[in-house]
Design a protein around this motif. Structure first.
Motif, PDB file in Angstrom:
ATOM      1  N   LEU A   1      -9.053  -4.765  11.161  1.00  0.00           N
ATOM      2  CA  LEU A   1      -8.615  -5.487   9.965  1.00  0.00           C
ATOM      3  C   LEU A   1      -7.286  -5.023   9.376  1.00  0.00           C
ATOM      4  O   LEU A   1      -6.602  -5.829   8.744  1.00  0.00           O
ATOM      5  CB  LEU A   1      -9.700  -5.377   8.875  1.00  0.00           C
ATOM      6  N   SER A   2      -6.942  -3.767   9.532  1.00  0.00           N
ATOM      7  CA  SER A   2      -5.679  -3.300   8.944  1.00  0.00           C
ATOM      8  C   SER A   2      -4.506  -3.725   9.821  1.00  0.00           C
ATOM      9  O   SER A   2      -4.665  -4.042  11.001  1.00  0.00           O
ATOM     10  CB  SER A   2      -5.686  -1.779   8.781  1.00  0.00           C
ATOM     11  N   ARG A   3      -3.319  -3.732   9.224  1.00  0.00           N
ATOM     12  CA  ARG A   3      -2.120  -4.068   9.982  1.00  0.00           C
ATOM     13  C   ARG A   3      -1.849  -3.003  11.043  1.00  0.00           C
ATOM     14  O   ARG A   3      -1.959  -1.804  10.766  1.00  0.00           O
ATOM     15  CB  ARG A   3      -0.893  -4.190   9.070  1.00  0.00           C
TER      16      ARG A   3
ATOM     17  N   ALA B   1       0.137   2.253  -5.043  1.00  0.00           N
ATOM     18  CA  ALA B   1       1.307   1.401  -4.852  1.00  0.00           C
ATOM     19  C   ALA B   1       2.030   1.697  -3.550  1.00  0.00           C
ATOM     20  O   ALA B   1       2.757   0.843  -3.030  1.00  0.00           O
ATOM     21  CB  ALA B   1       2.263   1.574  -6.025  1.00  0.00           C
ATOM     22  N   ALA B   2       1.811   2.895  -2.980  1.00  0.00           N
ATOM     23  CA  ALA B   2       2.502   3.283  -1.746  1.00  0.00           C
ATOM     24  C   ALA B   2       1.688   3.033  -0.488  1.00  0.00           C
ATOM     25  O   ALA B   2       2.225   3.077   0.619  1.00  0.00           O
ATOM     26  CB  ALA B   2       2.865   4.767  -1.814  1.00  0.00           C
ATOM     27  N   ALA B   3       0.382   2.750  -0.637  1.00  0.00           N
ATOM     28  CA  ALA B   3      -0.524   2.758   0.509  1.00  0.00           C
ATOM     29  C   ALA B   3      -0.536   1.436   1.276  1.00  0.00           C
ATOM     30  O   ALA B   3      -0.476   0.353   0.696  1.00  0.00           O
ATOM     31  CB  ALA B   3      -1.933   3.097   0.036  1.00  0.00           C
ATOM     32  N   ASP B   4      -0.655   1.558   2.595  1.00  0.00           N
ATOM     33  CA  ASP B   4      -0.952   0.420   3.471  1.00  0.00           C
ATOM     34  C   ASP B   4      -2.453   0.300   3.705  1.00  0.00           C
ATOM     35  O   ASP B   4      -2.973  -0.792   3.932  1.00  0.00           O
ATOM     36  CB  ASP B   4      -0.255   0.579   4.822  1.00  0.00           C
TER      37      ASP B   4
ATOM     38  N   LEU C   1      -2.492  -3.174  -8.332  1.00  0.00           N
ATOM     39  CA  LEU C   1      -1.534  -2.208  -7.799  1.00  0.00           C
ATOM     40  C   LEU C   1      -1.353  -2.325  -6.287  1.00  0.00           C
ATOM     41  O   LEU C   1      -0.454  -1.681  -5.726  1.00  0.00           O
ATOM     42  CB  LEU C   1      -1.978  -0.783  -8.143  1.00  0.00           C
ATOM     43  N   LEU C   2      -2.185  -3.109  -5.636  1.00  0.00           N
ATOM     44  CA  LEU C   2      -2.140  -3.186  -4.176  1.00  0.00           C
ATOM     45  C   LEU C   2      -0.970  -4.032  -3.698  1.00  0.00           C
ATOM     46  O   LEU C   2      -0.707  -5.111  -4.229  1.00  0.00           O
ATOM     47  CB  LEU C   2      -3.447  -3.771  -3.629  1.00  0.00           C
ATOM     48  N   ARG C   3      -0.309  -3.550  -2.666  1.00  0.00           N
ATOM     49  CA  ARG C   3       0.752  -4.328  -2.048  1.00  0.00           C
ATOM     50  C   ARG C   3       0.151  -5.389  -1.126  1.00  0.00           C
ATOM     51  O   ARG C   3      -0.951  -5.212  -0.593  1.00  0.00           O
ATOM     52  CB  ARG C   3       1.663  -3.408  -1.224  1.00  0.00           C
ATOM     53  N   PRO C   4       0.851  -6.508  -0.900  1.00  0.00           N
ATOM     54  CA  PRO C   4       0.387  -7.479   0.097  1.00  0.00           C
ATOM     55  C   PRO C   4       0.195  -6.798   1.449  1.00  0.00           C
ATOM     56  O   PRO C   4       0.991  -5.948   1.844  1.00  0.00           O
ATOM     57  CB  PRO C   4       1.528  -8.500   0.143  1.00  0.00           C
ATOM     58  N   GLY C   5      -0.871  -7.158   2.121  1.00  0.00           N
ATOM     59  CA  GLY C   5      -1.146  -6.605   3.437  1.00  0.00           C
ATOM     60  C   GLY C   5      -1.984  -5.352   3.452  1.00  0.00           C
ATOM     61  O   GLY C   5      -2.295  -4.817   4.524  1.00  0.00           O
ATOM     62  N   THR C   6      -2.395  -4.861   2.268  1.00  0.00           N
ATOM     63  CA  THR C   6      -3.174  -3.622   2.197  1.00  0.00           C
ATOM     64  C   THR C   6      -4.597  -3.840   2.721  1.00  0.00           C
ATOM     65  O   THR C   6      -5.206  -4.880   2.491  1.00  0.00           O
ATOM     66  CB  THR C   6      -3.238  -3.107   0.750  1.00  0.00           C
ATOM     67  N   HIS C   7      -5.101  -2.831   3.408  1.00  0.00           N
ATOM     68  CA  HIS C   7      -6.515  -2.809   3.819  1.00  0.00           C
ATOM     69  C   HIS C   7      -7.254  -1.811   2.944  1.00  0.00           C
ATOM     70  O   HIS C   7      -6.831  -0.658   2.808  1.00  0.00           O
ATOM     71  CB  HIS C   7      -6.634  -2.404   5.288  1.00  0.00           C
ATOM     72  N   VAL C   8      -8.364  -2.243   2.331  1.00  0.00           N
ATOM     73  CA  VAL C   8      -9.146  -1.402   1.424  1.00  0.00           C
ATOM     74  C   VAL C   8     -10.509  -1.142   2.048  1.00  0.00           C
ATOM     75  O   VAL C   8     -11.269  -2.081   2.333  1.00  0.00           O
ATOM     76  CB  VAL C   8      -9.310  -2.068   0.044  1.00  0.00           C
TER      77      VAL C   8
ATOM     78  N   SER D   1     -17.411  -9.210  18.522  1.00  0.00           N
ATOM     79  CA  SER D   1     -17.736 -10.225  19.529  1.00  0.00           C
ATOM     80  C   SER D   1     -16.701 -11.337  19.593  1.00  0.00           C
ATOM     81  O   SER D   1     -16.768 -12.205  20.468  1.00  0.00           O
ATOM     82  CB  SER D   1     -19.107 -10.831  19.228  1.00  0.00           C
ATOM     83  N   GLY D   2     -15.754 -11.336  18.661  1.00  0.00           N
ATOM     84  CA  GLY D   2     -14.726 -12.373  18.650  1.00  0.00           C
ATOM     85  C   GLY D   2     -15.122 -13.634  17.920  1.00  0.00           C
ATOM     86  O   GLY D   2     -14.374 -14.620  17.943  1.00  0.00           O
ATOM     87  N   ARG D   3     -16.269 -13.619  17.244  1.00  0.00           N
ATOM     88  CA  ARG D   3     -16.674 -14.810  16.500  1.00  0.00           C
ATOM     89  C   ARG D   3     -15.805 -15.031  15.266  1.00  0.00           C
ATOM     90  O   ARG D   3     -15.755 -16.133  14.723  1.00  0.00           O
ATOM     91  CB  ARG D   3     -18.150 -14.709  16.088  1.00  0.00           C
ATOM     92  N   HIS D   4     -15.155 -13.970  14.797  1.00  0.00           N
ATOM     93  CA  HIS D   4     -14.194 -14.085  13.688  1.00  0.00           C
ATOM     94  C   HIS D   4     -12.943 -13.316  14.072  1.00  0.00           C
ATOM     95  O   HIS D   4     -13.031 -12.202  14.620  1.00  0.00           O
ATOM     96  CB  HIS D   4     -14.785 -13.538  12.390  1.00  0.00           C
ATOM     97  N   PRO D   5     -11.754 -13.846  13.782  1.00  0.00           N
ATOM     98  CA  PRO D   5     -10.528 -13.190  14.229  1.00  0.00           C
ATOM     99  C   PRO D   5     -10.113 -11.990  13.401  1.00  0.00           C
ATOM    100  O   PRO D   5      -9.200 -11.252  13.781  1.00  0.00           O
ATOM    101  CB  PRO D   5      -9.484 -14.305  14.107  1.00  0.00           C
ATOM    102  N   GLY D   6     -10.745 -11.768  12.235  1.00  0.00           N
ATOM    103  CA  GLY D   6     -10.318 -10.667  11.380  1.00  0.00           C
ATOM    104  C   GLY D   6      -9.097 -11.057  10.567  1.00  0.00           C
ATOM    105  O   GLY D   6      -9.012 -12.152  10.014  1.00  0.00           O
ATOM    106  N   ARG D   7      -8.137 -10.145  10.489  1.00  0.00           N
ATOM    107  CA  ARG D   7      -6.906 -10.421   9.743  1.00  0.00           C
ATOM    108  C   ARG D   7      -6.159 -11.576  10.401  1.00  0.00           C
ATOM    109  O   ARG D   7      -5.971 -11.609  11.623  1.00  0.00           O
ATOM    110  CB  ARG D   7      -6.027  -9.169   9.705  1.00  0.00           C
TER     111      ARG D   7
END
Length: 318
Positions: free
Chosen positions: A121-123, A190-193, A210-217, A277-283
């Motif tokens: 899921l993360s970039r 603010a600095a985290a990916d 505070l989350l930047r676009p693209g952040t994985h939590v 299993s590939g049933r969902h593509p994730g990000r």
């Protein structure tokens, strides 16, 4: 039948291999039958004793018996919060196959579970990991994430007691990535990916604004309905995933937003079975914020113990 102690479990369950094993297990079979019994201390307080069971037909049965005693770290000498055993049995005959230290297996299973979520899921270009919390699980989170995200260049540790974050950071030179303790959580967020929370917090720490676009939590600690690590703004902004739908509604990260009408159960887009299993593509977009709730469960103990048994057999044959 062998007993594997804490040192053996830590030695045999390297994170690259364990994360791969969990991914293969989720892709190759559905959720096994599971059961759980949680007993509260007869003397009142927060102590609990937990029995978790998983049974995959004609394969394996796993049983975990662990105590969860939050005040153990205050003892002299300190003891781990989670202690116990995990036993693995043959699913066809019921024969016992393996007994191992339950605390070390739980820590490694939990860290690998979240690392697998991050792998999916993360970039892929994530460079900054923030770990919120500096307890016994935190160093495992760092090691597991470094194993699945070689793009990481900086790791930030935040803890309510800053000295504990400093102490933890000083022990992580071996991971090969810059590690620093940060006293200001707002600056760290603010600095985290990637943000991984390993706390016992009952009030939100991660602020979605505070989350930047693209952040994985990645949310690990809030295992009860009255616990919470991320605020409603995280839920509103994020695409929501869980490791398993079984029991996820008992976590405050899911239960409280549902009770408030912010989400429904259908807001959970996928679990690890769907993703692996590939049933969902994730990000699906670099700017997407993803939220992964690490619920845990006996099936993960079973997958981990099965991999541990294989690793132990391979080590004997060398």
């Amino acid at each position: 039948m062998n007993y594997l102690d804490e040192n053996s479990v830590d030695r045999l369950l390297d994170y690259p291999g364990l994360v791969d094993a969990l991914q293969t297990a989720h892709a190759g079979q559905g959720m096994p039958e599971t059961g759980a019994l949680v007993m509260d201390s007869p003397a009142s307080g927060d102590d609990k004793f937990v029995s978790l069971m998983a049974w995959a037909a004609d394969d394996m049965i796993a049983a975990k018996l662990v105590g969860v005693f939050p005040d153990n770290m205050q003892l002299c000498p300190p003891q781990p919060t989670v202690q116990g055993i995990v036993a693995l049995f043959d699913g066809k005959t019921g024969a016992p196959l393996l007994i191992c230290d339950g605390g070390s297996l739980t820590r490694r299973k939990t860290a690998a579970d979240s690392a697998l979520g991050a792998r999916l899921l993360s970039r892929a270009d994530s460079q900054v990991l923030l770990v919120v919390g500096a307890g016994a699980l935190a160093p495992h989170i760092v090691e597991a994430y470094v194993a699945v995200r070689p793009s990481l260049k900086r790791i930030i540790i935040w803890n309510r007691t800053h000295s504990r974050a400093v102490r933890l950071a000083s022990t992580l030179e071996h991971v090969g990535v810059s590690v620093q303790a940060e006293p200001d959580l707002k600056l760290a967020l603010a600095a985290a990916d990637i943000v991984s929370c390993v706390t016992m917090s009952s009030a939100p720490l991660v602020r979605g604004a505070l989350l930047r676009p693209g952040t994985h939590v990645d949310l690990i600690g809030a295992y009860a309905p009255d616990m919470r690590e991320a605020d409603d703004e995280v839920v509103k902004r994020a695409h929501i995933f869980v490791d398993t739908r079984t029991g996820c509604e008992r976590s405050g990260e899911i239960a409280q937003p549902i009770a408030a009408g912010l989400i429904t159960s259908s807001s959970i887009l996928a679990d690890l079975f769907d993703l692996c299993s590939g049933r969902h593509p994730g990000r699906t977009h670099p700017d997407e914020i993803t939220m992964f709730k690490n619920v845990g469960g006996a099936h993960l103990d079973m997958y981990t113990a099965r991999h541990l048994m294989k690793r132990a057999k391979d080590a004997l044959e060398c």
